[in-house]
Design a protein around this motif. Structure first.
Motif, PDB file in Angstrom:
ATOM      1  N   LEU A 161       0.747  -1.091   0.069  1.00 24.75           N
ATOM      2  CA  LEU A 161       0.186   0.089  -0.128  1.00 24.75           C
ATOM      3  C   LEU A 161       0.769   1.270   0.073  1.00 24.75           C
ATOM      4  N   ASP A 162       0.247   2.357  -0.665  1.00 26.41           N
ATOM      5  CA  ASP A 162       1.093   3.785  -0.306  1.00 26.41           C
ATOM      6  C   ASP A 162       1.475   4.004   0.782  1.00 26.41           C
ATOM      7  N   CYS A 163       0.675   3.668   1.672  1.00 23.46           N
ATOM      8  CA  CYS A 163       0.968   3.867   3.327  1.00 23.46           C
ATOM      9  C   CYS A 163       1.860   3.002   3.815  1.00 23.46           C
ATOM     10  N   ASP A 164       2.025   1.932   3.184  1.00 26.29           N
ATOM     11  CA  ASP A 164       3.169   1.022   3.923  1.00 26.29           C
ATOM     12  C   ASP A 164       4.648   1.401   3.679  1.00 26.29           C
ATOM     13  N   VAL A 165       4.785   2.468   3.201  1.00 26.39           N
ATOM     14  CA  VAL A 165       6.250   2.950   3.249  1.00 26.39           C
ATOM     15  C   VAL A 165       6.372   4.395   3.675  1.00 26.39           C
ATOM     16  N   TYR A 166       7.443   4.717   3.844  1.00 25.11           N
ATOM     17  CA  TYR A 166       7.663   6.242   4.570  1.00 25.11           C
ATOM     18  C   TYR A 166       7.395   7.119   3.441  1.00 25.11           C
ATOM     19  N   ASP A 167       7.605   6.851   2.277  1.00 22.32           N
ATOM     20  CA  ASP A 167       7.422   8.022   1.107  1.00 22.32           C
ATOM     21  C   ASP A 167       7.081   7.018   0.030  1.00 22.32           C
ATOM     22  N   HIS A 168       5.747   7.368  -0.337  1.00 22.12           N
ATOM     23  CA  HIS A 168       5.314   6.398  -1.638  1.00 22.12           C
ATOM     24  C   HIS A 168       5.870   6.963  -2.983  1.00 22.12           C
ATOM     25  N   LYS A 169       5.886   7.979  -3.199  1.00 20.12           N
ATOM     26  CA  LYS A 169       6.473   8.587  -4.480  1.00 20.12           C
ATOM     27  C   LYS A 169       7.837   8.153  -4.721  1.00 20.12           C
ATOM     28  N   LEU A 171       9.633   5.854  -3.489  1.00 22.45           N
ATOM     29  CA  LEU A 171       9.808   4.450  -3.576  1.00 22.45           C
ATOM     30  C   LEU A 171       9.267   3.829  -4.549  1.00 22.45           C
ATOM     31  N   LEU A 172       8.710   4.370  -5.584  1.00 19.79           N
ATOM     32  CA  LEU A 172       8.012   3.850  -6.683  1.00 19.79           C
ATOM     33  C   LEU A 172       8.714   3.003  -7.491  1.00 19.79           C
ATOM     34  N   LYS A 173       9.919   3.441  -7.513  1.00 22.04           N
ATOM     35  CA  LYS A 173      10.918   2.622  -8.309  1.00 22.04           C
ATOM     36  C   LYS A 173      12.144   1.904  -7.730  1.00 22.04           C
ATOM     37  N   VAL A 174      11.664   1.721  -6.420  1.00 22.13           N
ATOM     38  CA  VAL A 174      12.785   0.852  -5.506  1.00 22.13           C
ATOM     39  C   VAL A 174      12.016  -0.362  -5.410  1.00 22.13           C
ATOM     40  N   VAL A 175      12.759  -1.357  -5.448  1.00 20.19           N
ATOM     41  CA  VAL A 175      12.203  -2.692  -5.259  1.00 20.19           C
ATOM     42  C   VAL A 175      11.784  -3.029  -3.777  1.00 20.19           C
ATOM     43  N   SER A 176      10.572  -3.539  -3.730  1.00 21.45           N
ATOM     44  CA  SER A 176       9.691  -3.858  -2.754  1.00 21.45           C
ATOM     45  C   SER A 176       8.524  -3.023  -2.692  1.00 21.45           C
ATOM     46  N   HIS A 177       8.431  -2.027  -3.483  1.00 23.95           N
ATOM     47  CA  HIS A 177       7.299  -1.149  -3.636  1.00 23.95           C
ATOM     48  C   HIS A 177       6.851  -0.587  -4.953  1.00 23.95           C
ATOM     49  N   THR A 178       7.450  -1.421  -5.967  1.00 24.50           N
ATOM     50  CA  THR A 178       7.180  -1.284  -7.302  1.00 24.50           C
ATOM     51  C   THR A 178       5.730  -1.537  -7.870  1.00 24.50           C
ATOM     52  N   PRO A 179       5.244  -0.982  -8.850  1.00 32.51           N
ATOM     53  CA  PRO A 179       4.092  -1.349  -9.267  1.00 32.51           C
ATOM     54  C   PRO A 179       3.910  -2.985  -9.742  1.00 32.51           C
ATOM     55  N   GLN A 180       5.088  -3.238 -10.239  1.00 29.05           N
ATOM     56  CA  GLN A 180       5.064  -4.624 -10.709  1.00 29.05           C
ATOM     57  C   GLN A 180       5.034  -5.628  -9.521  1.00 29.05           C
ATOM     58  N   GLU A 181       5.619  -5.626  -8.350  1.00 27.55           N
ATOM     59  CA  GLU A 181       5.686  -6.200  -7.478  1.00 27.55           C
ATOM     60  C   GLU A 181       4.183  -6.114  -6.630  1.00 27.55           C
ATOM     61  N   VAL A 182       3.847  -5.148  -6.373  1.00 24.48           N
ATOM     62  CA  VAL A 182       2.497  -4.673  -6.042  1.00 24.48           C
ATOM     63  C   VAL A 182       1.254  -5.606  -6.579  1.00 24.48           C
ATOM     64  N   ALA A 183       1.450  -5.365  -7.990  1.00 27.36           N
ATOM     65  CA  ALA A 183       0.412  -6.185  -8.683  1.00 27.36           C
ATOM     66  C   ALA A 183       0.638  -7.684  -8.673  1.00 27.36           C
ATOM     67  N   ALA A 184       1.733  -8.144  -8.524  1.00 24.37           N
ATOM     68  CA  ALA A 184       2.009  -9.411  -8.481  1.00 24.37           C
ATOM     69  C   ALA A 184       1.409 -10.067  -7.014  1.00 24.37           C
ATOM     70  N   LEU A 185       1.615  -9.406  -5.899  1.00 27.89           N
ATOM     71  CA  LEU A 185       1.294  -9.639  -4.545  1.00 27.89           C
ATOM     72  C   LEU A 185      -0.375  -9.654  -4.545  1.00 27.89           C
ATOM     73  N   GLY A 186      -0.887  -8.610  -5.267  1.00 23.93           N
ATOM     74  CA  GLY A 186      -2.144  -8.318  -5.356  1.00 23.93           C
ATOM     75  C   GLY A 186      -3.038  -9.754  -5.997  1.00 23.93           C
ATOM     76  N   ALA A 187      -2.419 -10.208  -7.105  1.00 21.46           N
ATOM     77  CA  ALA A 187      -2.661 -11.293  -7.814  1.00 21.46           C
ATOM     78  C   ALA A 187      -2.809 -12.766  -6.688  1.00 21.46           C
ATOM     79  N   PHE A 188      -1.702 -12.632  -5.993  1.00 24.65           N
ATOM     80  CA  PHE A 188      -1.669 -13.699  -5.067  1.00 24.65           C
ATOM     81  C   PHE A 188      -2.822 -13.568  -4.168  1.00 24.65           C
ATOM     82  N   GLY A 189      -2.913 -12.206  -3.422  1.00 32.51           N
ATOM     83  CA  GLY A 189      -4.081 -12.141  -2.614  1.00 32.51           C
ATOM     84  C   GLY A 189      -5.433 -12.598  -3.200  1.00 32.51           C
TER      85      GLY A 189
END
Length: 267
Positions: A161-169, A171-189
């Motif tokens: 989530l955006d609020c799961d990191v100290y600075d969303h914008k 960290l968008l290109k930092v591994v652990s918070h990228t859109p690709q990873e978030v989407a993959a975890l969302g599919a798992f969920g």
């Protein structure tokens, strides 16, 4: 008469042998019934079984390897090991599944350590990132076939989530918070309808971090991320009565960079 309760904890300990005194202190102070550890960094033959035995955690399932990765589930109540999935597809010790045997009926408990994924969020430039996405895809296929109420816990290495990191914008290109990873975890969920217990009990956008880098002085900057998770099948999530983060462990001498999570279930 109060319902029986079961408390389950998860903690990326970043070397169980190095931090066994901290684990012992945590168990003595918090008294969880079951503790799932990740990144134990030891082969099973060198796992500190004697310490857990003395503390009353007489049931253990350890999937370790020398120097890297590794997971272990230790328990005061009987457990039965069920499986060790190789979602990394390379033999790394990143999962152990058990059944927690309680008088109220069995509970399936999956302990997982998802790969960090390197530093560059591009599968072609960084094969480790591709491996992380493939790991999540294999987990998703597995989740779609789950039939029994299950709890999956561990270091997911993703802050969704955006609020799961100290600075969303930032960290968008930092591994652990990228859109690709978030989407993959969302599919798992979505594959099993998992309920994120951290956000069930501490709804967004409440602060809910579990990891702070060793590279920054965490107490001043609070540059945290929520990388550790406890997700439950809907029927099991209904029985979760409380959830907490034991942030004080990050203040101990030579701490892990992760802190433990504990969920209480009313069975």
């Amino acid at each position: 008469m109060a319902s029986p309760t079961l408390s389950i904890a998860t903690w990326n300990i970043n070397s169980v042998r190095l931090r066994i005194d901290q684990v012992a202190r945590f168990l003595a102070e918090q008294q969880p019934d079951v503790l799932c550890l990740q990144e134990i960094k030891t082969a099973e033959s060198l796992f500190p079984h004697d310490v857990f035995e003395q503390l009353g955690y007489t049931h253990r399932a350890v999937h370790g390897q020398k120097g890297y990765h590794g997971v272990a589930t230790v328990s005061r109540v009987p457990i039965r090991e069920l499986n060790r999935h190789d979602w990394q597809a390379n033999g790394e010790a990143r999962h152990v599944g058990v059944e927690v045997l309680t008088p109220e009926g069995g509970l399936i408990l999956e302990n997982v350590y998802i790969p960090a994924g390197g530093d560059i969020p591009d599968p072609e430039a960084n094969p480790k990132f591709g491996q992380k996405l493939a790991f999540l895809e294999r987990m998703t296929q597995w989740a779609g076939a789950i039939e029994r109420p299950t709890l999956i816990v561990g270091d997911f290495n993703i802050a969704p989530l955006d609020c799961d990191v100290y600075d969303h914008k930032a960290l968008l290109k930092v591994v652990s918070h990228t859109p690709q990873e978030v989407a993959a975890l969302g599919a798992f969920g979505a594959a099993h309808g998992w309920v994120d217990l951290g956000r069930k009990h501490l709804p967004a956008p409440q602060r809910n971090y579990s990891w702070w880098s060793y590279r920054s002085y965490w107490r001043d900057k609070d540059q945290g991320r929520r990388l550790d998770h406890m997700w439950a099948s809907p029927a099991l999530a209904d029985k979760s009565a409380a959830h907490r983060i034991v942030e004080e462990t990050r203040k101990w001498d030579q701490p892990s960079d992760h802190v433990p999570l504990i969920t209480e279930f009313a069975l």
